[in-house]
Design a protein around this motif. Structure first.
Motif, short mmCIF file in Angstrom:
data_model
loop_
_atom_site.label_atom_id
_atom_site.label_comp_id
_atom_site.label_asym_id
_atom_site.label_seq_id
_atom_site.Cartn_x
_atom_site.Cartn_y
_atom_site.Cartn_z
N UNK A 1 -37.96 74.18 -0.95
CA UNK A 1 -37.34 74.42 0.35
C UNK A 1 -38.40 74.70 1.41
N UNK A 2 -39.32 75.59 1.06
CA UNK A 2 -40.36 76.00 2.02
C UNK A 2 -41.36 74.89 2.30
N UNK A 3 -41.86 74.25 1.25
CA UNK A 3 -42.89 73.22 1.42
C UNK A 3 -42.40 72.01 2.20
N UNK A 4 -41.10 71.71 2.06
CA UNK A 4 -40.55 70.53 2.74
C UNK A 4 -39.67 70.89 3.93
N UNK A 5 -39.57 72.18 4.23
CA UNK A 5 -38.76 72.63 5.36
C UNK A 5 -37.34 72.07 5.27
N UNK A 6 -36.72 72.23 4.11
CA UNK A 6 -35.38 71.69 3.87
C UNK A 6 -34.32 72.53 4.58
N UNK A 7 -33.22 71.88 4.93
CA UNK A 7 -32.13 72.54 5.66
C UNK A 7 -30.96 72.92 4.77
#
Length: 277
Positions: free
Chosen positions: A98-104
């Motif tokens: 989530x953090x590494x890819x800035x997922x929503x």
């Protein structure tokens, strides 16, 4: 809505989630991060170092091939899909993705009334919900469309529900979905009069966004259990989606008194979206 994570275990229910993600991805021109978590057997941890490496490579290659075949779907055409295979023993590490890819958003499949599906070996939807820092959408069936028009947010109007409320407002605005807030009044020691509830609601919105106009979207529901109240009210107004606040690693919010939150998530025929407190 730029990036959507979909955990995949190659089951029918994880494909339901993938289809739903595809519909959202096309609507928002988003990327799908298809995640398969490969959990090695404990016996491998006692093997020699060289043997561990060989078996790890073998299982990764096997998973890669199966993953590649699984993602060959017509409904994924013209959608950017990034396959990710990870070896995690600690489920909180899903947040690294989530953090590494800035997922929503995370979208997961569920068995519905039979209980949440074990998406990975020794793991389940509830564990993802508890650790996820972003909303988790739990899909029960093969949705024909993803156009949510009406959603019900279960809320006790305590201060700790302000954060999930604000995040729910943002998400429902993105989805162009009408948000209804429901407070279930129980015939127990927690029973409150209409005047007491109204005071709580005014205080809640004064602290949350200072928008008392939102009070028109608040509904007081009387029922024997929170689960029945939320499900019955959702059915009454023809809602497309149920929203539930969660306490992260501590489990579902205390508002749901123990396992009631899990019951709502498991027994609702509607999709359920969780927001972390």
């Amino acid at each position: 809505m730029k990036k959507i994570i979909v955990p995949i275990d190659f089951s029918e229910h994880s494909e339901f989630a993938l289809k739903a993600a595809a519909k959202l991805a096309k609507k928002f021109k988003a990327e799908i991060l298809a995640l398969h978590m490969l959990e090695m057997a404990d016996v491998m941890l006692t093997s020699s170092e060289g043997f561990i490496d060989e078996k790890t490579v073998f299982f990764f290659k096997l998973a890669e091939q199966r993953f590649e075949d699984f993602l060959k779907k017509d409904y994924l055409k013209d959608i950017k899909v990034t396959p990710i295979i990870k070896h995690f023993k600690v489920f909180s590490e899903v947040n690294e993705i989530v953090s590494n890819h800035d997922a929503d958003l995370i979208i997961m499949g569920s068995h519905g009334t039979s209980g949440v599906i074990d998406l990975f070996v020794g793991s389940n939807t509830e564990r993802v919900v508890r650790h996820a820092d972003v909303p988790v959408l739990v899909i029960k069936n093969d949705l024909h469309n993803i156009n949510f028009k009406s959603a019900v947010l279960a809320c006790d109007f305590s201060d700790e529900n302000i954060r999930p409320y604000l995040n729910a407002v943002k998400m429902m605005t993105k989805l162009n979905c009408k948000l209804h807030m429901a407070h279930v009044n129980l015939p127990t020691n927690s029973f409150k009069t209409s005047t007491e509830i109204e005071k709580m609601v005014i205080d809640f919105f004064s602290k949350a966004d200072r928008n008392l106009d939102k009070m028109k979207d608040v509904h007081y529901v009387c029922d024997y259990t929170v689960e029945e109240g939320i499900l019955n009210f959702s059915d009454k107004i023809g809602a497309d989606l149920i929203l539930i606040p969660t306490h992260g690693r501590k489990g579902l919010a205390s508002f749901f008194e123990g396992s009631i939150g899990e019951d709502i998530a498991n027994h609702a025929n509607l999709p359920v979206m969780t927001f972390k407190i």
